[in-house]
Structures are given as C-alpha cells and as structure tokens.
Design an enzyme around this catalytic site. Structure first.
Site, PDB file in Angstrom:
ATOM      1  N   HIS A 187       1.710   4.483  -2.807  1.00  0.00           N
ATOM      2  CA  HIS A 187       1.806   5.938  -2.607  1.00  0.00           C
ATOM      3  C   HIS A 187       3.178   6.444  -3.061  1.00  0.00           C
ATOM      4  CE1 HIS A 187      -1.898   6.850  -0.498  1.00  0.00           C
ATOM      5  NE2 HIS A 187      -1.682   5.972   0.468  1.00  0.00           N
ATOM      6  N   HIS A 233       0.832  -1.201   0.000  1.00  0.00           N
ATOM      7  CA  HIS A 233       0.000   0.000   0.000  1.00  0.00           C
ATOM      8  C   HIS A 233       0.870   1.256   0.000  1.00  0.00           C
ATOM      9  CE1 HIS A 233      -3.731   2.284   1.115  1.00  0.00           C
ATOM     10  NE2 HIS A 233      -2.830   3.102   1.645  1.00  0.00           N
ATOM     11  N   GLU A 234       1.801   1.316   0.942  1.00  0.00           N
ATOM     12  CA  GLU A 234       2.645   2.518   1.051  1.00  0.00           C
ATOM     13  C   GLU A 234       3.607   2.617  -0.133  1.00  0.00           C
ATOM     14  OE1 GLU A 234       1.635   4.630   3.077  1.00  0.00           O
ATOM     15  OE2 GLU A 234       0.384   3.334   4.335  1.00  0.00           O
ATOM     16  N   GLU A 252      -4.929   7.612  -2.928  1.00  0.00           N
ATOM     17  CA  GLU A 252      -5.406   6.354  -2.366  1.00  0.00           C
ATOM     18  C   GLU A 252      -5.666   5.328  -3.473  1.00  0.00           C
ATOM     19  OE1 GLU A 252      -5.604   4.514   1.120  1.00  0.00           O
ATOM     20  OE2 GLU A 252      -5.084   6.614   0.844  1.00  0.00           O
TER      21      GLU A 252
END
Lengths: 507, 507
Positions: free
Chosen positions: A276, A272-273, A302
């Site tokens: 980003h 997820h990170e 997101e």
C-alpha cells in the site's frame, strides 16, 4: 463562455477539501497511536467537527454550482481536470442526496451495532446481534434509494468502494473463479487427508515457535530496506491492527503487529502494508496532493498490497532472497529450517473457516460467499434469522467444512456490524487485478530476476511508470485495460493459483 | 433586546473555533513525533490551511457582529460568558487589524530569520544575523501600530502573552527583584571563589556521570506515578525539546529529553512539563473544552510548571521523597551519593552566561535583561549593531561575568529570530506568581508534610480547587488577587530565594 476562472476557483476549492481530508487522516492515525485512553470521546468530537466540515465542502451549494458550470464543458478539459470533476461529482452524488436524519440514524446504529457485535461475538450469540443486523440491512437498503446506481441497489454500495463496478461484471468474474478454484481446493484437501504423513498435510510446526517481538521487528525493518522503502518518506510502526496511512506525498506511515507465536504474521503484514505504501509514495505529487491521490480504488490499492504480500512475498524468489535475513534474525528461535521448508510453510494451504486466517488459495472464496449474501439481502431483503443457515451452507459447498458455531461462522467479521456492505469485494478484486498486472509485467521486465537479485528500486520504479502514476486519473477498470490491453479478467488469477498450488501440492 | 439567541450562536461559533485550535495543536504535536522527515513541507501546507481557517473564524465579520451585539449587554452575562466575550475580543483585536501584507511579510521574514539565526549561531557570527534582527524589530514596531495598547508600543507585544500586563507593573516588579537578587548572587559568587575547596564551589561531579537513557526513563515514569498523574489521561513521551500539549480534557501529552551525561535534566524537564500537564488536567471540562481552556496566561502556566519543577522538585522534602527511587534506578551509574549531596547538587547555583542552563536563583535576571532590551528597541528602535555591546554590559552588571563571544551572548536564544518579542517575561512572571501562591498554600494546607508523604493526589486536588479551576475565566493578575488577597508582588519570590539560598550557601 470562458470557464477558466471557474475552473481555477474549483481547483482551489478542491485543495481545501484535500487539506481537510489529510487532517482527517491524521486525526485517525493519531487515534491509533499509544495515547491517553480517556481522551477518546473528546478526540471523537474533534474528528466529528472536521469530518462534518469536509462533508459540508464536498456537498455544498458551491460544489453543486461548480459541477453544474463545468460539466457542460468537460470534453474540453484535460484528463486531470476531467478526473477532478468526475471524482467530485461521484462524491457529491454519493453524499448530498442522503437525508440528514437517515444518515444520522445510520451513524448512530453503526456505533450501537459494533458494540452489540462485540458482545455477540464473545458469547457466540447470533440472536443477540440479529436485530441490529436486520436494522443495518433495512437502513442500508433505504440509503441506496438516495444513491446513484444502475440496475440494482447493491451496485450503489459496491460503487462506494469501487467506481463503476457492477454485479454483472462480478458475477462473471466470481463465477469463473469458483468454477476453477473450488475443485482445486478439493483436490488438495483430498490429498492432504489421504496422506496425513506428508509434510504438506499439516501446518509446519516451526511457524508457531516462540519468537520475541524484538527479533521480529529487526527482521521487518530489514524487509523495508530490502523493498527499497526510504525511511525519510515511509516509516514502519507497530499497532494492534496493521494499516498504511498516506499523510502526504512524502509521509506514509504503515504498521504491522507482532504475534510472538506466529512470526509469519508480522512478515506478511509488513509486506502487505508496504505494498500500500509503495503505491502511495509512487503516486506523483501533482496527483497525490489532490483529491485524486488516494489510488484508483479500494480494490486497486488492495491489488498492490497483495502484490507485495503474496505475488512477491510468498514467491520462491523472494523467500530465497530473504531466507538468510530470516535465519539471522529468527534462527535462534525457530531452529533449523531449510529454504524449501520455509517456502512451503509460507504457502501452506487448507480449507478453513476464518477469512482473516485464510491462505492465498482459499481466501477469495471467503469474499465471494459474502458478496453473494450481501447482494441478495441488499437487493431483496432477508429473514435475518436464516442468515447463519445460508452462511453454513456456503462453507459446506465451497470448502467441504462444517461450521461448528456462529463465532466461527457468520459472527467472525466486524465489517457488517460497521455497516460496510459492498466493501469485501475489494479484497477479491485486488487479487484479480494483480494477477492480470503480473502477467503483463512479466512480458515487459525480467520480474523474477529482479526479485531474486533484490532490485526493488527497479521494480518500484517500473510500477510507478506503468501503474502507480495514474492514481485516480482513471477508474481501476480503465487502468487495467490501458496497462494490459484487456478488460479485467480473472483468468490470470486462476492460472496463477492453479500453477503455483498444483506444483506445490499435486505433483 | 433579547440576546439569548445571539449568545447561543456565539457559543456554537466558539466551539467550532476551539475544534480548529485542537486540530492545530494536534498537527503541531504530530510534527514533533518520529515521523518521515521528507513530509515536512507538505505537513506545513496542511497546517497552513488549518491555521488560516482558524484565523478566519477568529477575525471574521461574523465574529465582529457577535462582539458588537454582545458587548453592550456584557454586564448581564455570567462570568463564563463574560470571559468568552473578553478573550474573543482580545484575539480579534490582536489579529483583525494587522494588514494582510504586513502579516505575510512578517511570517516570511520569521522563517528566513530562523534559518539565518541558525547559521549565525553555528558560526558565532552576529553580523550575519544583524540585518534580519533589524528587520524583525522594524516590522514588529510596525505591527504594534495595529494592535491595542496603553502608553507604549511594547505593551502591545507583552499583551500577546500576558493579558493586561504593562511595563509599569513589570518595571516595579523587576526593579525589586534586581535590587534583592543581584547582591545575593554576588555574595554567593564571592563565597564560591573565596573558598574553592568548599563542595558548593563547584558543580558536583556525579551530575555529569553517564546514565543510560533506559534507566532515566524508568525513573521519570516513576516520577509521573509519584505526582499522581493518571496514565489514561496524561502520557510521558521523549522528544528533542520537552513540552506539554493539551489535546483535550482527558488527553495531555508531555515529554522530556534524556541526556546521558546530565540525568538531572530529564528529571527536571519531566517535573516541569508534568506541572503544565497537571494544570491542564485540572481545568474543568466546562472550561477546558472551550477557548478558555488554555490557562490564565503564558506566565500563569509557567508558574505551575515551575512550581512542580522548582518549588516542589528542588525542595528538600521532594528530593527526600524520591531519593530512594533515584538510587534504585540510577545508583549503579552515579555511584554512592548521599541525600544531602543530591539535594545540594540539584540546587547548585552560580552566575552563568546561558539562560537555559541557568539555576533557579540566577534565571530571572536573564529574563529581566531581555525584557529591558526588548522594551527599549520596540519602543524607540535601535542601532542593532550596538545590541551585543548592550547585552554584554548587562551580563557584567548583573552577574559580574565577561561574555567571550556572541554565541555565548546575544545569539544564544532562538526566540528573537522567531519574532517572539514580549514572550520572555512569562518565565519571570511564572516564578513571581508561584512564590506568591506558595505563600498562600502554606497558610491553607500542610504543604511540606504532604510533599514529604508523597500525597500528590491531595496537592493536585487542592490546586484544582483553589487555582486551576479558573483557567482563563479571569486574567492572571485577577486570579492572583482573588486567591492570595494581594496584587501580584515579587516579595514572596524574593523571600523564597533569599531564604533558600542563604541557607544553602551563606550559613
């Protein structure tokens, strides 16, 4: 009139603003590191001074003059300069008009309310938190009077996170999602309860086995390499709450956390990170080092994190790709697990009470119910004593579950205590955007093939050229339209979920 | 005239200056962490903007007006406000007068010269570095014309590091040190060469044994506990170059480095930086959160670090105190070493070519020779081609050694390439100050007893009350006088060295 001189000065002024933003990011990043605890209030002072300097620059008379002088000639400007003007104006309008006393009262209240929430949460005591929530709602409603919005006050708050989004668009989007997903969840749920012997009826036990941090860390560092993240530009750290910070064009720092009884948590937080971070790194320098460098919106950011976490990370091709790495790093702890079991385990779904633990299928409904509640109480006010009842009704309607206590219900999230009304929708928009982008990607490149072969340089490069390079040059909705040829629509997200989870659970 | 209003505004203005200083510290600290390398030039931009903002505040017309309005009434002010005025004025005078072009030329040159030095050092090629050094000296001499000083230009540069120090005072101080220490070094050196079988004739071999980083780290963390450092306020880190950073009153971060073939290096770097940190932590909040919080001077700060490193750290009582800890943490690697061998090993002295590797006895002479050279070339200019000859002559005179090449001679330090002329003396002053303070301490408390018993809470508290609490309220020399009743004098330093090393080497 010749506006070139003014435009140059305006750009220089914005460079200074951006330098202060970067300093503020770095101060915040620092506060999350392993540093001396007792220094915290003093660090808060320093951050306060820097935040105030930034605020001052964003809302100054000088800024007002730049906006007044350049707005009349904006049609003559390049897209880049237009965007600088657009975003500066938005920031100005969202800040300059709030009376100082109101702003300070709200800031003070948030600090108190977060402490109160903490106590209330621990003691499962909504009554303790209720007066704070009441005041937060009252002041937020007051603040919306000083913000620009169309039609209804809640739009003003939504626009703090997502430029130009409206309840009109969201109602339509969320309505379609509910109509499709609530029945799907029910079908799966019924199937799970009707046949408890089926291995998909329960969360696989291997996911909870003890895996020491060091082994998880080794795997997560491998995942960064697999995703083609360059360590000279992006580094993985460990913190209590995972995040990704853009310090500058070539310095992105992201983190995960290691739960020794839930190794999947570290994997998917890392992905997820990393998502980003890849977005941030792909934003070209000429935008990244300006006020336009933060990505299109919270929701769009997101969408990219969830793309790497869910679409890629929980997809069969990626799980196949990393299966051997997982077994090499964690095999001795989790024992023999087949690729199919791994894939199914990572995609285990079930209606549940807690948003942050929710799976890909049910997650968005947790957001929608918060949106519906926020919209009502920001626009029309509410008897806050009744909020838990409303909460619990929605959980019953959407998931068929009973909420046994407020700790597992309305008290579960910190966001409202921090006065963040309007911020939740980003998570849902991220899912909608990335499914729509995915549909387009698959038309343009052999996406599944590239993932299967681990060719992430190509995927990242493709995303840079087709998606990431715009950052905040245009709004999120404009970009979705530009890239996919369609207005934002939830249909691809619904199709994606329906196809994936029908195949897993209903065949 | 009522100056209260102006004074209050001035104090608020200084609070803002201090916030910027703290931000600059933190940005610098961050740059030394394990972070993405490629972000460095962008981080430099951010630091540049913040440094410029700080400079602007320190040298603004507003600052000029505060100084003009408050100087006439300074006799009516408290010591605290007097000191704020004094230090603000000094900073103003040391910066506001330098023509912008000259300042920028010098900044640019420093960056180039550091690169050139790096190449020259690696290739042992003084000729390559010489033109840069020539230009650095020329521009530094030019800059002194815009700085306040008495008698001679070099004093202007010295005063950038040590308020109110002069060559007159230093000549006297350094003359006495040379007269006493050069003969002592020769005596010891003669004794070492005359009897090579003596165990003090060579550096003990156990000091070079392999000790893994983890074991050294364990020991160093214990040392922090022994020194009564509170981890909630001061934390030990690892970096390439050891340092201590004061982020705020309750947040001091210091570091050491681990050389797996020189464990003593980590121990004494830890003690040195812990000394800086204890000084910083002991400065009371009402000073530490102002522009007066940085300690009396570079030399005074160095006196405290060297107090913990040398006076305490290399003293028999402390080595006895930590002997068991050393053996517990490192014993399996260094093998059997007696307490006496350990003590002697930590105090092994010999004339040598490299300053940063020099021992407690010979170190100060390395500083004095640099001082003498700087003074000459800043005041009178120099044919830079001749500097290595001068260097090598001094090494011969002071240590009886021949310099085989410039890498082991004039090229060894980075300082001159960074344009830091006048900064070296701090290290010598630190030794002088701490010996004078030690003489006083021993009259007032049972110092050796407290060290032997490891009662560092008491030692730190004593230093806070008698020394550290003044920070920059008065100059270093004023504080030495206030605390010891005497002007700064090298006699206690000479006595300390003579007694300690005669006992070790000449008995």
């Amino acid at each position: 009139m010749d506006y070139t001189q003014t435009l140059n000065e305006f750009c220089d002024y914005l460079k200074k603003i951006e330098a202060y933003s970067k300093v503020n990011s770095l101060l915040f990043w620092d506060s999350m590191q392993k540093i001396p605890k007792a220094g915290s209030p003093y660090r808060a002072n320093t951050r306060g001074v820097m935040a105030a300097e930034l605020f001052q620059l964003q809302t100054s008379g000088q800024m007002r003059r730049y906006l007044d002088q350049l707005t009349p000639v904006q049609d003559k400007l390049s897209d880049f300069h237009k965007a600088l003007l657009r975003v500066s104006r938005l920031t100005y309008e969202q800040n300059a008009g709030i009376p100082k006393e109101l702003f300070q009262e709200f800031e003070g209240l948030k600090a108190e309310a977060m402490d109160a929430w903490d106590t209330a949460y621990k003691n499962n005591d909504y009554d303790y938190f209720e007066p704070y929530l009441k005041k937060l709602i009252t002041l937020s409603r007051e603040i919306t009077k000083h913000l620009p919005f169309n039609h209804e006050p809640y739009n003003a708050l939504l626009n703090l996170y997502e430029e130009d989004i409206s309840t009109e668009a969201l109602d339509k989007m969320f309505g379609e999602i509910k109509a499709a997903i609530i029945p799907l969840i029910k079908q799966i749920s019924d199937k799970q309860t009707s046949n408890p012997a089926n291995r998909l009826a329960h969360r696989p036990e291997f996911l909870s086995r003890y895996v020491p941090k060091a082994a998880q860390e080794k795997l997560c560092l491998r995942l960064c390499k697999i995703l083609a993240l360059d360590e000279s530009k992006a580094m993985l750290y460990e913190t209590t709450h995972p995040f990704s910070f853009t310090i500058n064009t070539n310095d992105v720092r992201f983190s995960t956390r290691y739960d020794e009884h839930d190794f999947a948590s570290a994997i998917f937080s890392t992905l997820h990170e990393a998502g980003h971070s890849i977005y941030s790194l792909n934003i070209p320098e000429e935008l990244n080092e300006t006020i336009l460098g933060g990505g299109a919106s919270a929701g769009f950011h997101e969408s990219q994190s969830r793309f790497y976490e869910n679409v890629i990370g929980r997809g069969y091709e990626f799980v196949s790709l990393i299966y051997n790495d997982i077994m090499e790093c964690l095999g001795e702890y989790i024992g023999p697990v087949s690729l199919q079991e791994m894939y199914e385990g990572f995609n285990y779904v079930t209606p549940s009470l807690i948003r942050v633990e929710a799976d890909e299928l049910t997650y968005t409904l947790h957001i929608i119910m918060r949106y519906e509640m926020e919209r009502e109480f920001i626009n029309n006010g509410v008897d806050t004593a009744r909020l838990p009842i409303i909460w619990n009704e929605k959980i019953r309607d959407y998931f068929g579950l009973e909420v046994p206590n407020n700790k597992l219900g309305i008290l579960q999230d910190i966001q409202w205590s921090a006065g963040r009304f309007g911020g939740f929708v980003s998570y849902a928009l991220g899912n909608v955007y990335n499914a729509q982008l995915l549909n387009n990607i698959k038309k343009e490149i052999d996406f599944n093939g590239l993932v299967s072969r681990g060719e992430f340089h190509k995927i990242n490069e493709y995303l840079k050229e087709r998606v990431h390079k715009y950052s905040q040059l245009y709004t999120a909705a404009q970009q979705i339209k530009m890239i996919t040829g369609e207005e934002p629509t939830p249909k691809y997200f619904i199709d994606y979920l329906t196809e994936k989870f029908s195949k897993l659970y209903l065949n």
